[in-house]
Write an enzyme that holds these catalytic residues in place. Sequence first.
Site, PDB file in Angstrom:
ATOM      1  N   LEU A 103      44.940  44.281  29.729  1.00 46.58           N
ATOM      2  CA  LEU A 103      44.792  44.431  31.181  1.00 46.58           C
ATOM      3  C   LEU A 103      44.278  43.173  31.868  1.00 46.58           C
ATOM      4  O   LEU A 103      43.548  42.383  31.286  1.00 46.58           O
ATOM      5  CB  LEU A 103      43.838  45.597  31.484  1.00 46.58           C
ATOM      6  CG  LEU A 103      44.197  46.945  30.854  1.00 46.58           C
ATOM      7  CD1 LEU A 103      43.155  47.981  31.226  1.00 46.58           C
ATOM      8  CD2 LEU A 103      45.593  47.388  31.227  1.00 46.58           C
ATOM      9  N   ASP A 104      44.646  43.041  33.148  1.00 40.41           N
ATOM     10  CA  ASP A 104      44.134  41.961  33.980  1.00 40.41           C
ATOM     11  C   ASP A 104      42.970  42.475  34.831  1.00 40.41           C
ATOM     12  O   ASP A 104      42.515  43.615  34.672  1.00 40.41           O
ATOM     13  CB  ASP A 104      45.251  41.356  34.845  1.00 40.41           C
ATOM     14  CG  ASP A 104      45.881  42.353  35.810  1.00 40.41           C
ATOM     15  OD1 ASP A 104      45.268  43.410  36.116  1.00 40.41           O
ATOM     16  OD2 ASP A 104      46.997  42.081  36.277  1.00 40.41           O
ATOM     17  N   ILE A 105      42.516  41.685  35.747  1.00 37.99           N
ATOM     18  CA  ILE A 105      41.371  42.036  36.590  1.00 37.99           C
ATOM     19  C   ILE A 105      41.641  43.279  37.456  1.00 37.99           C
ATOM     20  O   ILE A 105      40.724  43.976  37.861  1.00 37.99           O
ATOM     21  CB  ILE A 105      40.954  40.829  37.457  1.00 37.99           C
ATOM     22  CG1 ILE A 105      39.564  41.050  38.045  1.00 37.99           C
ATOM     23  CG2 ILE A 105      41.972  40.522  38.529  1.00 37.99           C
ATOM     24  CD1 ILE A 105      38.949  39.811  38.670  1.00 37.99           C
TER      25      ILE A 105
END
Length: 134
Positions: free
Chosen positions: A14-16
């Site tokens: 996952l990203d931010i």
Amino acid sequence: MQGKVQIKVRGFHLDIFQHVNNARYLEFLEEGRWAFFDEFNIGDDLLKQGIIWAIVNINIDFKAEASFGDVLEIDTQFTKLGNRSITMKQRIVNIANDKLVVEADVTYVCFSKEHNGAIPLPDDYRKKIAQAIG
């Protein structure tokens, strides 16, 4: 012929924004291709001959997001056969809702380490791939 592999989205994907990071899709697609080549039985023998499939082009169309816990299915198939190249179509689908997440076209050339360049596909593989395309 079509190969399928499933990947469960983990926290490190996952990203931010808590969606799968775009770079991770490249890894998912690569896992799909490796699984496909294993199933198609096309990798080990070529490596022993000093021949590899070198990616020369990837086009990715991002269609929808994927999030933590989603199970994604990567479908891979040959779509085009050239003298020295093959093109594959890959699709990543969220199996919970059957939603298309990513679509990609990947082009490889048959590369000889000995000649340090692209070479025509060996005839036995050309026939096998042509048969898979139909």
